[in-house]
Design a protein around this motif. Structure first.
Motif, mmCIF file in Angstrom:
data_model
loop_
_atom_site.group_PDB
_atom_site.id
_atom_site.type_symbol
_atom_site.label_atom_id
_atom_site.label_comp_id
_atom_site.label_asym_id
_atom_site.label_seq_id
_atom_site.Cartn_x
_atom_site.Cartn_y
_atom_site.Cartn_z
ATOM 1 N N ALA A 130 28.857 16.379 -14.758
ATOM 2 C CA ALA A 130 28.939 15.245 -15.684
ATOM 3 C C ALA A 130 30.179 15.361 -16.561
ATOM 4 N N GLN A 131 30.516 16.592 -16.988
ATOM 5 C CA GLN A 131 31.706 16.782 -17.801
ATOM 6 C C GLN A 131 32.970 16.466 -17.012
ATOM 7 N N LEU A 132 32.994 16.913 -15.761
ATOM 8 C CA LEU A 132 34.156 16.628 -14.921
ATOM 9 C C LEU A 132 34.325 15.130 -14.710
ATOM 10 N N ARG A 133 33.206 14.452 -14.460
ATOM 11 C CA ARG A 133 33.293 13.009 -14.266
ATOM 12 C C ARG A 133 33.776 12.328 -15.538
ATOM 13 N N GLY A 134 33.349 12.849 -16.687
ATOM 14 C CA GLY A 134 33.807 12.285 -17.948
ATOM 15 C C GLY A 134 35.305 12.483 -18.134
ATOM 16 N N GLN A 135 35.796 13.688 -17.753
ATOM 17 C CA GLN A 135 37.228 13.937 -17.851
ATOM 18 C C GLN A 135 38.004 13.005 -16.934
ATOM 19 N N GLU A 136 37.494 12.797 -15.708
ATOM 20 C CA GLU A 136 38.174 11.920 -14.755
ATOM 21 C C GLU A 136 38.223 10.490 -15.282
ATOM 22 N N ARG A 137 37.112 10.037 -15.890
ATOM 23 C CA ARG A 137 37.093 8.684 -16.452
ATOM 24 C C ARG A 137 38.118 8.551 -17.574
ATOM 25 N N ALA A 138 38.230 9.602 -18.400
ATOM 26 C CA ALA A 138 39.189 9.561 -19.516
ATOM 27 C C ALA A 138 40.616 9.518 -18.992
ATOM 28 N N ILE A 139 40.905 10.333 -17.955
ATOM 29 C CA ILE A 139 42.246 10.343 -17.376
ATOM 30 C C ILE A 139 42.567 8.973 -16.791
ATOM 31 N N THR A 140 41.610 8.409 -16.055
ATOM 32 C CA THR A 140 41.824 7.102 -15.435
ATOM 33 C C THR A 140 42.034 6.024 -16.484
ATOM 34 N N ALA A 141 41.216 6.058 -17.539
ATOM 35 C CA ALA A 141 41.342 5.064 -18.592
ATOM 36 C C ALA A 141 42.693 5.187 -19.294
ATOM 37 N N ASN A 142 43.111 6.443 -19.577
ATOM 38 C CA ASN A 142 44.403 6.648 -20.230
ATOM 39 C C ASN A 142 45.544 6.175 -19.351
ATOM 40 N N ARG A 143 45.442 6.447 -18.050
ATOM 41 C CA ARG A 143 46.499 6.042 -17.131
ATOM 42 C C ARG A 143 46.601 4.523 -17.065
ATOM 43 N N GLN A 144 45.466 3.864 -17.006
ATOM 44 C CA GLN A 144 45.480 2.398 -16.967
ATOM 45 C C GLN A 144 46.064 1.825 -18.252
ATOM 46 N N THR A 145 45.721 2.447 -19.382
ATOM 47 C CA THR A 145 46.285 2.001 -20.663
ATOM 48 C C THR A 145 47.794 2.198 -20.682
ATOM 49 N N ASN A 146 48.243 3.342 -20.162
ATOM 50 C CA ASN A 146 49.679 3.612 -20.129
ATOM 51 C C ASN A 146 50.401 2.597 -19.248
ATOM 52 N N TRP A 147 49.828 2.299 -18.079
ATOM 53 C CA TRP A 147 50.443 1.336 -17.171
ATOM 54 C C TRP A 147 50.517 -0.043 -17.821
ATOM 55 N N ALA A 148 49.432 -0.438 -18.490
ATOM 56 C CA ALA A 148 49.420 -1.744 -19.155
ATOM 57 C C ALA A 148 50.475 -1.790 -20.255
ATOM 58 N N PHE A 149 50.615 -0.697 -20.998
ATOM 59 C CA PHE A 149 51.620 -0.642 -22.060
ATOM 60 C C PHE A 149 53.026 -0.740 -21.475
ATOM 61 N N ALA A 150 53.273 0.006 -20.380
ATOM 62 C CA ALA A 150 54.592 -0.013 -19.743
ATOM 63 C C ALA A 150 54.915 -1.391 -19.196
ATOM 64 N N ASP A 151 53.912 -2.069 -18.650
ATOM 65 C CA ASP A 151 54.153 -3.370 -18.037
ATOM 66 C C ASP A 151 54.446 -4.435 -19.084
ATOM 67 N N ALA A 152 53.973 -4.224 -20.307
ATOM 68 C CA ALA A 152 54.207 -5.206 -21.374
ATOM 69 C C ALA A 152 55.286 -4.748 -22.353
ATOM 70 N N TYR A 153 55.981 -3.662 -22.018
ATOM 71 C CA TYR A 153 56.930 -3.056 -22.948
ATOM 72 C C TYR A 153 58.122 -3.966 -23.250
ATOM 73 N N VAL A 154 58.597 -4.673 -22.233
ATOM 74 C CA VAL A 154 59.787 -5.513 -22.391
ATOM 75 C C VAL A 154 59.366 -6.938 -22.735
ATOM 76 N N ALA A 155 59.896 -7.457 -23.839
ATOM 77 C CA ALA A 155 59.580 -8.830 -24.248
ATOM 78 C C ALA A 155 60.317 -9.830 -23.358
#
Length: 233
Positions: A14-39
């Protein structure tokens, strides 16, 4: 200290799955931020509105920014674009090209190209900065000059991408860049389930570019995936 467990640590599934979810969520957030970085300016917003009305999906802001960066890095004077759409990707390419550079853009839909003309004009580009060729890419590309282009950007029929690759290798100067948009296919490219021919062709393209001795490859995780290869001299 690193976050990997030692022999003394006990990590539950369960802890490993939680870590994987956190990594995935952070990665998706990073990608979304990068994609909207340029106005984006009003010309790009206008072109996106026309694309939405036409029912087509233009490149994302992150993909556009990557195209602009590639064009600027290559000091591109001649760029060929397969898939004009309503001009979103073309504006980004022109913005990165040399002031005397010319974009040759191909699309089977003349109405979309007319929207692109208006978008380019609104973005401040003179009419002689773009050459519009209506028609199917595989009919037009053989007529373009060998070794005449710094970049070939492919955003057309995914079933034809392997043919675009062959033409691009002929069209590019040594050190030129071939770029393919949409190679993630909304996640289907890496999905183990049965996939349509379009996705199978994308997988074939990814293997071919990666294993080609004529290209230096990379895959950029922007938008729906941007596959790039630099033609060796």
């Amino acid at each position: 200290m690193c976050g990997f467990p030692t022999s003394a640590d006990t990590v539950t599934g369960a802890q490993l799955r939680g870590q994987e979810r956190a990594i995935t969520a952070n990665r998706q957030t990073n990608w979304a931020f990068a994609d909207a970085y340029v106005a984006e300016d009003e010309a790009l917003h206008w072109a996106r509105d026309r694309a939405r009305e036409a029912g087509i999906r233009p490149v994302s802001p992150g993909t556009g920014a990557a195209l602009r960066l590639l064009a600027a890095t290559a000091d591109a004077k001649a760029v060929a674009e397969i898939g004009t759409g309503t001009g979103v990707s073309g504006i980004y390419l022109l913005d990165g090209m040399r002031p005397d550079g010319v974009l040759t853009t191909v699309d089977p839909e003349p109405e979309w190209q007319q929207f692109a003309r208006e978008a380019f004009r609104a973005a401040g580009y003179a009419a002689n900065r773009a050459r519009f060729i209506p028609g199917n890419a595989l009919d037009v590309l053989p007529r373009l000059a060998d070794g005449g282009y710094d970049i070939v950007f492919c955003d057309g029929d995914r079933l034809e991408y392997m043919d675009y690759l062959a033409e691009s290798l002929r069209l590019l100067k040594p050190g030129g860049i071939v770029v393919f948009e949409g190679v993630f296919a909304d996640g289907r490219t890496v999905d183990s389930a049965a996939q349509p021919p379009e996705v199978l062709r994308l997988r074939e393209l990814l293997r071919e570019v990666r294993e080609s001795h004529r290209l230096v490859p990379t895959l950029l995780p922007v938008g729906d995936g941007l596959l790039c290869g630099v033609r060796r001299g």
